[in-house]
Enzyme design. Structure first.
Site, PDB file in Angstrom:
ATOM      1  N   SER A  32      23.164  -8.858  -1.310  1.00 57.93           N
ATOM      2  CA  SER A  32      23.399  -7.409  -1.208  1.00 57.93           C
ATOM      3  C   SER A  32      24.238  -6.890  -2.378  1.00 57.93           C
ATOM      4  O   SER A  32      23.855  -5.930  -3.050  1.00 57.93           O
ATOM      5  CB  SER A  32      24.120  -7.103   0.106  1.00 57.93           C
ATOM      6  N   CYS A  70      22.177 -11.667   4.008  1.00 57.03           N
ATOM      7  CA  CYS A  70      21.858 -10.585   4.949  1.00 57.03           C
ATOM      8  C   CYS A  70      20.360 -10.533   5.241  1.00 57.03           C
ATOM      9  O   CYS A  70      19.948 -10.493   6.400  1.00 57.03           O
ATOM     10  CB  CYS A  70      22.339  -9.249   4.385  1.00 57.03           C
ATOM     11  N   CYS A  75      21.940 -10.838   8.744  1.00 55.31           N
ATOM     12  CA  CYS A  75      21.801  -9.607   9.535  1.00 55.31           C
ATOM     13  C   CYS A  75      20.358  -9.313   9.970  1.00 55.31           C
ATOM     14  O   CYS A  75      20.125  -9.000  11.140  1.00 55.31           O
ATOM     15  CB  CYS A  75      22.283  -8.395   8.737  1.00 55.31           C
ATOM     16  N   LYS A  78      18.639 -12.005  12.301  1.00 58.40           N
ATOM     17  CA  LYS A  78      19.433 -11.969  13.546  1.00 58.40           C
ATOM     18  C   LYS A  78      19.080 -10.747  14.380  1.00 58.40           C
ATOM     19  O   LYS A  78      18.840 -10.838  15.575  1.00 58.40           O
ATOM     20  CB  LYS A  78      20.927 -12.002  13.166  1.00 58.40           C
ATOM     21  N   LYS A  79      19.004  -9.591  13.719  1.00 56.71           N
ATOM     22  CA  LYS A  79      18.729  -8.356  14.469  1.00 56.71           C
ATOM     23  C   LYS A  79      17.323  -8.407  15.074  1.00 56.71           C
ATOM     24  O   LYS A  79      17.102  -7.915  16.190  1.00 56.71           O
ATOM     25  CB  LYS A  79      18.882  -7.150  13.532  1.00 56.71           C
ATOM     26  N   TYR A 210      31.683 -12.969  15.484  1.00 60.67           N
ATOM     27  CA  TYR A 210      30.412 -12.239  15.507  1.00 60.67           C
ATOM     28  C   TYR A 210      29.230 -13.170  15.828  1.00 60.67           C
ATOM     29  O   TYR A 210      28.434 -12.895  16.698  1.00 60.67           O
ATOM     30  CB  TYR A 210      30.100 -11.669  14.116  1.00 60.67           C
ATOM     31  N   GLU A 214      26.817 -13.208  19.099  1.00 56.72           N
ATOM     32  CA  GLU A 214      25.455 -12.711  18.908  1.00 56.72           C
ATOM     33  C   GLU A 214      24.412 -13.771  19.297  1.00 56.72           C
ATOM     34  O   GLU A 214      23.443 -13.470  19.992  1.00 56.72           O
ATOM     35  CB  GLU A 214      25.264 -12.263  17.450  1.00 56.72           C
ATOM     36  N   HIS A 469      23.224  16.512  25.646  1.00 61.59           N
ATOM     37  CA  HIS A 469      23.119  16.186  27.067  1.00 61.59           C
ATOM     38  C   HIS A 469      21.665  15.983  27.480  1.00 61.59           C
ATOM     39  O   HIS A 469      20.810  16.760  27.064  1.00 61.59           O
ATOM     40  CB  HIS A 469      23.740  17.324  27.890  1.00 61.59           C
ATOM     41  N   GLU A 474      27.696  11.790  24.262  1.00 62.50           N
ATOM     42  CA  GLU A 474      28.462  13.017  24.527  1.00 62.50           C
ATOM     43  C   GLU A 474      29.832  12.709  25.131  1.00 62.50           C
ATOM     44  O   GLU A 474      30.742  13.538  25.071  1.00 62.50           O
ATOM     45  CB  GLU A 474      27.684  13.984  25.425  1.00 62.50           C
TER      46      GLU A 474
HETATM   47  P1  NDP Z   1      34.280 -15.181  12.376  1.00 58.33           P
HETATM   48  O1  NDP Z   1      35.294 -15.325  11.323  1.00 58.33           O
HETATM   49  O2  NDP Z   1      33.903 -13.838  12.870  1.00 58.33           O
HETATM   50  O3  NDP Z   1      34.686 -16.061  13.648  1.00 58.33           O
HETATM   51  C1  NDP Z   1      34.940 -17.418  13.532  1.00 58.33           C
HETATM   52  C2  NDP Z   1      35.232 -17.957  14.913  1.00 58.33           C
HETATM   53  O4  NDP Z   1      35.294 -19.368  14.835  1.00 58.33           O
HETATM   54  C3  NDP Z   1      36.547 -17.475  15.467  1.00 58.33           C
HETATM   55  O5  NDP Z   1      36.363 -17.216  16.834  1.00 58.33           O
HETATM   56  C4  NDP Z   1      37.464 -18.670  15.254  1.00 58.33           C
HETATM   57  O6  NDP Z   1      38.417 -18.805  16.265  1.00 58.33           O
HETATM   58  C5  NDP Z   1      36.504 -19.812  15.410  1.00 58.33           C
HETATM   59  N1  NDP Z   1      36.909 -21.035  14.718  1.00 58.33           N
HETATM   60  C6  NDP Z   1      37.220 -21.173  13.402  1.00 58.33           C
HETATM   61  N2  NDP Z   1      37.501 -22.456  13.122  1.00 58.33           N
HETATM   62  C7  NDP Z   1      37.371 -23.137  14.288  1.00 58.33           C
HETATM   63  C8  NDP Z   1      37.547 -24.491  14.655  1.00 58.33           C
HETATM   64  N3  NDP Z   1      37.904 -25.397  13.751  1.00 58.33           N
HETATM   65  N4  NDP Z   1      37.348 -24.848  15.935  1.00 58.33           N
HETATM   66  C9  NDP Z   1      36.991 -23.919  16.852  1.00 58.33           C
HETATM   67  N5  NDP Z   1      36.805 -22.621  16.573  1.00 58.33           N
HETATM   68  C10 NDP Z   1      36.989 -22.229  15.298  1.00 58.33           C
HETATM   69  O7  NDP Z   1      33.033 -15.975  11.800  1.00 58.33           O
HETATM   70  P2  NDP Z   1      31.504 -15.944  12.100  1.00 58.33           P
HETATM   71  O8  NDP Z   1      31.045 -17.298  11.709  1.00 58.33           O
HETATM   72  O9  NDP Z   1      31.183 -15.436  13.447  1.00 58.33           O
HETATM   73  O10 NDP Z   1      31.000 -14.864  11.042  1.00 58.33           O
HETATM   74  C11 NDP Z   1      31.254 -15.051   9.649  1.00 58.33           C
HETATM   75  C12 NDP Z   1      31.350 -13.736   8.942  1.00 58.33           C
HETATM   76  O11 NDP Z   1      30.083 -13.121   8.918  1.00 58.33           O
HETATM   77  C13 NDP Z   1      32.310 -12.780   9.578  1.00 58.33           C
HETATM   78  O12 NDP Z   1      33.364 -12.615   8.684  1.00 58.33           O
HETATM   79  C14 NDP Z   1      31.582 -11.489   9.726  1.00 58.33           C
HETATM   80  O13 NDP Z   1      32.227 -10.513   8.952  1.00 58.33           O
HETATM   81  C15 NDP Z   1      30.209 -11.731   9.156  1.00 58.33           C
HETATM   82  N6  NDP Z   1      29.194 -11.352  10.148  1.00 58.33           N
HETATM   83  C16 NDP Z   1      29.033 -10.042  10.465  1.00 58.33           C
HETATM   84  C17 NDP Z   1      28.104  -9.663  11.393  1.00 58.33           C
HETATM   85  C18 NDP Z   1      27.931  -8.240  11.745  1.00 58.33           C
HETATM   86  O14 NDP Z   1      28.378  -7.376  10.997  1.00 58.33           O
HETATM   87  N7  NDP Z   1      27.324  -7.933  12.892  1.00 58.33           N
HETATM   88  C19 NDP Z   1      27.259 -10.630  12.071  1.00 58.33           C
HETATM   89  C20 NDP Z   1      27.546 -11.991  11.704  1.00 58.33           C
HETATM   90  C21 NDP Z   1      28.476 -12.314  10.771  1.00 58.33           C
HETATM   91  P3  NDP Z   1      39.851 -18.070  16.242  1.00 58.33           P
HETATM   92  O15 NDP Z   1      39.593 -16.657  16.580  1.00 58.33           O
HETATM   93  O16 NDP Z   1      40.593 -18.815  17.264  1.00 58.33           O
HETATM   94  O17 NDP Z   1      40.372 -18.276  14.850  1.00 58.33           O
END
Ligand code: NDP
Length: 496
Positions: A32, A70, A75, A78-79, A210, A214, A469, A474
């Site tokens: 992107s 993406c 994205c 996935k969508k 995320y 998802e 409405h 709303e």
């Molecule tokens: P995120 O950073 O959103 O979440 C990572 C998750 O993994 C957190 O819940 C974290 O837990 C957990 N985690 C990390 N390390 C470990 C571990 N060693 N053991 C267990 N749990 C762990 O990452 P995603 O992979 O979901 O997404 C990556 C990126 O992609 C995101 O930054 C997002 O911005 C982007 N994305 C956006 C989407 C959208 O706009 N709809 C869709 C998909 C991805 P904890 O919270 O405890 O740290």
């Protein structure tokens, strides 16, 4: 102003030295951010080259493909799967609307997979055409930096091509990260999850972000048993706590088994599937284990440190607010800089880069009021501050307005699932600081709310807006009573 002069000076130099470089700009990575920066720079008159690995539509082994994460493995696919999964409950809901679905509903995973792949191939072609129509030269191969103004592209047959460029842009994105637990090689990441040959019967998902939420929704929606494990009490750390609880409740109600404050400790291959052990001593057997535990910047294999481009301790390329690295001729945008890892943000960063370097208009990306959505079923979408962030940043009262209601569609379908909306308002200025919604169409609704927040809308202006409405949207203009007033005195005054 000093910055403007600096850029003007560089532009003059660019013009004088143009002849010495093969390209004004060479972009590594056609996702992107990279495609946007390349096209817009070319539109400003720059001679632009870009490199990207070709992608294999089925195999997830080669990380690449014009369009980037993406389009190819993020994205978009996935969508498509979310749409596919949502039909299951929609068809159930249709019964009370008079639809007779007498025959057993059958779902064909391979058909959805092929349709998804066809769409990705189509979009990959469109992105390539966007580049060629803008006059950008595409090189299919892996790029690396060999000097402040020198790139090398290794093509799939091993041929190496070298080019000089006045500016180099790193836009190589990020890749999924696996936690270092025994047996982790038995699990998959979102790359493979988008192209599984068979729909899982029993999926285990690790992570509360995320991707975890998802995919749990997708697989459950398509009929799999799903166990979702995450470290915190609620999924989606960083989002508004109240909305996190709403998402958790919805996931659970739709049949996903939630395992809060639980991690996986080991995966073992057995005749019946993958044996998963947790840190609570539980054991279960799954046919698919998804690691959705975050992504890391794609900065290895680019030779960055050798040429002096500084990285932070996560491997992200360090940049200033104009996306310039520690080497003046090298810039970086998108996930590889680990600022705000969202496609539209990478697009904004790519646009600002092109304006700054070739458009004679120094531009910083603006990270305020970036809306986002988690495509769980139903989705969550937010813009601005969560209640917790508002409390943290405010010096004065914060007003919280909430609305929890049964969407009209559910009254007939009988689905028991409330939509929840929330506005967080600065009591003194009446400015709306944040909005959240969990319910059908939340992302479609939130985009408009983001425009209002970007314009600095007040709660009074929300209230004076006429609703549509009957709609769920709303509710955002009819939330009259304050759910709670929170006094946050004693903190340094910040301009909210
Ligand atoms: P995120 O950073 O959103 O979440 C990572 C998750 O993994 C957190 O819940 C974290 O837990 C957990 N985690 C990390 N390390 C470990 C571990 N060693 N053991 C267990 N749990 C762990 O990452 P995603 O992979 O979901 O997404 C990556 C990126 O992609 C995101 O930054 C997002 O911005 C982007 N994305 C956006 C989407 C959208 O706009 N709809 C869709 C998909 C991805 P904890 O919270 O405890 O740290």
């Amino acid at each position: 102003m000093a910055r403007k002069m600096l850029v003007d000076e560089e532009m003059n130099q660019t013009n004088q030295e143009e002849a010495h470089y093969d390209f004004d700009l060479f972009v590594i990575g056609a996702g992107s951010g990279g495609v946007r920066a390349a096209r817009f720079s070319a539109n400003y008159g720059a001679k632009v080259g870009i490199c990207e690995l070709p992608f294999h539509p089925i195999s997830s082994e080669v990380i690449g493909g014009v369009g980037g994460t993406c389009v190819i493995r993020g994205c978009v696919p996935k969508k498509i799967l979310v749409y596919g999964a949502a039909f299951g409950s929609e068809l159930e809901d249709a019964r009370n609307y008079g639809w007779e679905l007498n025959e057993k509903l059958d779902f064909n995973w391979k058909k959805l997979l092929h349709k998804k792949t066809d769409e990705i191939i189509r979009l990959n072609g469109i992105y390539k055409r966007l580049l060629s129509n803008a006059g950008v030269k595409l090189f299919e191969g892996e790029g690396k930096i060999v000097g402040p103004n020198e790139v090398e592209v290794t093509q799939l047959d091993g041929t190496k091509l070298s080019y000089s460029a006045k500016h180099i842009l790193i836009a190589t994105g990020s890749r999924a990260h696996r936690p270092p637990i025994p047996g982790q090689e038995l699990g998959i990441t979102s790359d493979e999850a988008l192209s599984l040959e068979d729909l899982p019967k029993h999926a285990v998902v690790l992570g509360g972000g995320y991707i975890a939420v998802e995919f749990a929704s997708i697989w459950r929606g398509l009929g799999a048993n799903v166990d979702l494990f995450f470290r915190k009490e609620l999924p989606l750390r960083g989002f508004d706590d109240e909305m996190r609880a709403v998402v958790a409740r919805n996931l659970e109600r739709r049949g996903i088994n939630l395992h809060p404050q639980t991690n996986l400790t080991e995966l073992i291959k057995t005749d019946n599937g993958i044996k998963v052990t947790t840190d609570h001593g539980e054991e279960l057997i799954a046919d698919v284990v998804l690691f959705a535990t975050g992504r890391l910047p794609n900065s290895k294999r680019l030779n960055l440190e050798a040429v002096g481009v500084e990285l932070d301790n996560t491997g992200a390329v360090k940049v200033d607010e104009y996306s310039r690295t520690s080497i003046p001729s090298v810039w970086a945008v998108g996930d590889v800089t680990n600022r705000m890892n969202l496609t539209p943000v990478a697009l904004m960063e790519g646009t600002c880069f092109a304006k700054t370097v070739f458009g004679k208009e120094p531009s910083k990306p603006d990270y305020s009021h970036v809306p986002c959505a988690v495509f769980s079923i139903p989705p969550l979408s937010v813009v601005g501050l969560s209640e917790e962030q508002a409390i943290e940043q405010a010096n004065g009262d914060v007003l919280v307005f909430t609305s929890t209601f049964n969407p009209m569609k559910n009254t007939v379908s009988g689905r028991q699932e409330k939509t929840v909306m929330k506005l967080v308002v600065d009591a003194e200025t009446d400015k709306v600081l944040g909005a959240s919604m969990c319910g059908p169409d939340a992302p479609e609704i939130m985009q408009g709310i983001a425009v209002a927040l970007q314009c600095g809308a007040t709660k009074a202006q929300f209230d004076s807006t006429v609703g549509i409405h009957p709609s769920a949207a709303e509710e955002f203009v009819t939330m009259r009573s304050v759910s709670r007033r929170i006094t946050c005195r004693g903190k340094p005054k910040t301009n909210l």
